[in-house]
Design a protein around this motif. Structure first.
Motif, PDB file in Angstrom:
ATOM      1  N   LEU A 103      40.303  -2.411   6.940  1.00 26.73           N
ATOM      2  CA  LEU A 103      39.418  -2.801   8.057  1.00 26.73           C
ATOM      3  C   LEU A 103      37.928  -2.485   7.684  1.00 26.73           C
ATOM      4  O   LEU A 103      37.394  -1.489   7.541  1.00 26.73           O
ATOM      5  N   HIS A 104      37.454  -3.539   7.429  1.00 28.42           N
ATOM      6  CA  HIS A 104      35.737  -3.653   7.330  1.00 28.42           C
ATOM      7  C   HIS A 104      34.932  -4.247   8.448  1.00 28.42           C
ATOM      8  O   HIS A 104      34.756  -5.445   8.577  1.00 28.42           O
ATOM      9  N   ALA A 105      34.659  -3.569   9.255  1.00 28.03           N
ATOM     10  CA  ALA A 105      33.795  -3.906  10.692  1.00 28.03           C
ATOM     11  C   ALA A 105      32.190  -4.022  10.266  1.00 28.03           C
ATOM     12  O   ALA A 105      31.785  -3.163   9.782  1.00 28.03           O
ATOM     13  N   HIS A 106      31.796  -4.922  10.821  1.00 30.70           N
ATOM     14  CA  HIS A 106      30.399  -5.246  10.611  1.00 30.70           C
ATOM     15  C   HIS A 106      30.042  -4.957  12.158  1.00 30.70           C
ATOM     16  O   HIS A 106      30.274  -5.580  13.182  1.00 30.70           O
ATOM     17  N   LEU A 127      35.890   0.900   7.675  1.00 29.79           N
ATOM     18  CA  LEU A 127      34.580   1.199   7.095  1.00 29.79           C
ATOM     19  C   LEU A 127      33.777   0.248   8.229  1.00 29.79           C
ATOM     20  O   LEU A 127      33.899  -0.827   8.355  1.00 29.79           O
ATOM     21  N   TYR A 128      32.644   1.033   8.592  1.00 27.11           N
ATOM     22  CA  TYR A 128      32.019   0.571   9.603  1.00 27.11           C
ATOM     23  C   TYR A 128      30.582   0.135   9.106  1.00 27.11           C
ATOM     24  O   TYR A 128      30.093   1.074   8.530  1.00 27.11           O
ATOM     25  N   GLU A 129      29.908  -1.261   8.880  1.00 25.61           N
ATOM     26  CA  GLU A 129      28.823  -1.672   8.256  1.00 25.61           C
ATOM     27  C   GLU A 129      27.653  -1.955   9.505  1.00 25.61           C
ATOM     28  O   GLU A 129      28.033  -2.864  10.312  1.00 25.61           O
ATOM     29  N   ILE A 130      26.407  -1.177   9.336  1.00 26.35           N
ATOM     30  CA  ILE A 130      25.449  -1.406  10.269  1.00 26.35           C
ATOM     31  C   ILE A 130      24.362  -2.117   9.603  1.00 26.35           C
ATOM     32  O   ILE A 130      23.859  -1.939   8.522  1.00 26.35           O
ATOM     33  N   ARG A 131      24.060  -3.345  10.310  1.00 29.85           N
ATOM     34  CA  ARG A 131      22.771  -4.281   9.690  1.00 29.85           C
ATOM     35  C   ARG A 131      21.640  -3.917  10.481  1.00 29.85           C
ATOM     36  O   ARG A 131      20.629  -4.243   9.921  1.00 29.85           O
ATOM     37  N   ALA A 163      31.051   8.036  14.394  1.00 30.83           N
ATOM     38  CA  ALA A 163      31.903   9.168  14.100  1.00 30.83           C
ATOM     39  C   ALA A 163      33.269   8.700  13.777  1.00 30.83           C
ATOM     40  O   ALA A 163      33.848   9.537  13.153  1.00 30.83           O
ATOM     41  N   GLY A 164      33.772   7.741  14.404  1.00 26.07           N
ATOM     42  CA  GLY A 164      35.144   7.355  14.124  1.00 26.07           C
ATOM     43  C   GLY A 164      35.467   6.769  12.834  1.00 26.07           C
ATOM     44  O   GLY A 164      36.702   6.906  12.446  1.00 26.07           O
ATOM     45  N   ALA A 165      34.635   6.006  12.326  1.00 25.87           N
ATOM     46  CA  ALA A 165      34.901   5.397  11.165  1.00 25.87           C
ATOM     47  C   ALA A 165      35.176   6.277  10.040  1.00 25.87           C
ATOM     48  O   ALA A 165      34.671   7.527   9.873  1.00 25.87           O
TER      49      ALA A 165
END
Length: 415
Positions: A103-106, A127-131, A163-165
């Motif tokens: 899962l690749h969350a944005h 994977l958590y992606e921050i824009r 923290a959770g990613a």
């Protein structure tokens, strides 16, 4: 073939920098041999024009999007909690029929928290992606204030998602350093910078003489902005600089393409300016017509104001302008410094200072003999360093590490 399910705020057919970055990532990943799909939140439907229909599964530009078909309501706080739940349910339902590996969350963090809920339940790495930090974006858009209870709560939610990613991606070094300052380990955070699809933006078209004549730009030096009209973009400073620019060069014109929350205020400011005759508003244009307006502009100006949002986040538009072979001038804030080397790939000027902006733009406009070299260097930088085909390769070792860790956990559990 590795399957990646992207968890999103919104997507095509909506037009936004967020949607276009998503399209670029997913398209480049497909070309690289990954199997990709996406699921969008309830905010996608809320952003559509009134009366627009939504199907549970839609295909746009060859990309498959699963929709969250629920609606949510309630007071602030409860509404966001329900938003997370609705997206989690839609994501889990998509996983049941498509079986992703990752899962690749944005961002925003609501998407990250929904993905984490599903990832824990199904044993999938996230994977958590921050824009951009959601709390800072709200300040920049005028919908929040720094230091408020809402600002603090949103920041805590962001920290929880990080923290959770299993791994975190950010679009620029400014965001990475901010997270490290919060105490997160640097080795957990990769930079996936904004990029340009060179197949879409890399072949500039000739200037449209009919369009130029209709706008009164024929034979003029054109300074322009193409994008969303938010207060933090500093377009009020650009309009304020126009009388100073005209005093130096009466043949300069300003072309503003786009729209947004600050549009009415900017139009009023321009109408009351002594430079009103030299300022053109085009309004929003279809995405497939944007290149026609790029072709009319000599210098793209990005006068962002100095604030946390602009210091930590890199914009996409200057890269598109470079790919189009346009000169770029921008305020000297952190997000721009990651893209522009002053005097080489572009020009930097002091933020929040119309006079400094006018001086820099007038100097650049007065030196056309330097333009070709500057354009070529900037375009080469985008093609070599910020091409999406290259950018998406940065994800691969992170994905592989996540898959290896998942496999190790399965072996350990079986033992």
């Amino acid at each position: 073939m590795t399957r990646i399910l992207h968890v999103l705020d919104h997507s095509l057919p909506l037009h936004s920098g967020y949607a276009f970055r998503t399209r670029a990532i997913l398209t480049a990943q497909q070309r690289a041999g990954l199997d990709v799909r996406a699921v969008t939140s309830v905010r996608h439907q809320a952003s559509l024009p009134a009366g627009a229909s939504v199907e549970p599964v839609e295909v746009h530009d060859g990309l498959t999007f699963h929709r969250t078909m629920e609606t949510v309501s309630g007071p602030p706080g409860l509404r966001e909690w329900r938003d997370i739940g609705a997206l989690a349910r839609a994501t889990e339902a998509t996983c049941a029929i498509w079986k992703p590996d990752i899962l690749h969350a944005h961002s925003p963090c609501l998407d990250g928290l929904a993905a984490l809920r599903v990832g824990r339940k199904l044993g999938l790495p996230v994977l958590y992606e921050i824009r951009a930090f959601w709390e800072d974006a709200a300040v920049g858009n005028g919908t929040g204030s720094e230091g408020s209870a809402k600002y603090w709560l949103t920041r805590q939610m962001e920290n929880r998602a990080v923290a959770g990613a299993a791994a975190v991606a950010v679009i620029c070094e400014g965001l990475r350093q901010d997270l490290i300052a919060r105490g997160f380990p640097g080795e957990k955070i990769m930079v996936s910078p904004n990029g340009v699809d060179m197949e879409m933006f890399g072949s500039p078209i000739p200037a449209d003489p009919i369009r130029a004549q209709a706008l009164g730009l024929d034979g003029k030096t054109v300074i322009g902005f193409i994008g969303s009209f938010y207060p933090y973009e500093g377009l009020d400073d650009l309009i304020a600089a126009m009388p100073l620019l005209l005093a130096r060069n009466p043949e300069i014109r300003l072309l503003l393409v786009g729209g947004g929350p600050a549009e009415d205020v900017l139009r009023s400011q321009a109408e009351n300016s002594p430079a009103a005759h030299a300022i053109r508003f085009v309004g929003r244009v279809p995405h497939n017509e944007v290149e026609h307006y790029y072709s009319l502009i000599d210098i793209l100006a990005y006068p962002r104001k100095a604030m946390r949002l602009t210091e930590t986040v890199t914009p996409l538009k200057p890269l598109e302008a470079m790919a189009q072979g346009r000169l770029v001038a921008a305020s000297n804030v952190g997000g721009h410094r990651e893209l522009i080397t002053d005097g080489i790939t572009g020009t930097l000027f002091a933020p929040d200072d119309p006079k400094a902006m006018a001086d820099a733009l007038a100097k650049l406009a007065a030196a056309p003999e330097t333009w070709d070299e500057r354009r070529a260097i900037a375009r080469a930088f985008v093609a070599e360093e910020r091409n999406w085909e290259r950018n998406v390769q940065r994800y691969q070792p992170i994905y592989q590490r996540m898959l290896d860790n998942r496999a190790e956990r399965r072996v350990f559990s079986a033992a």
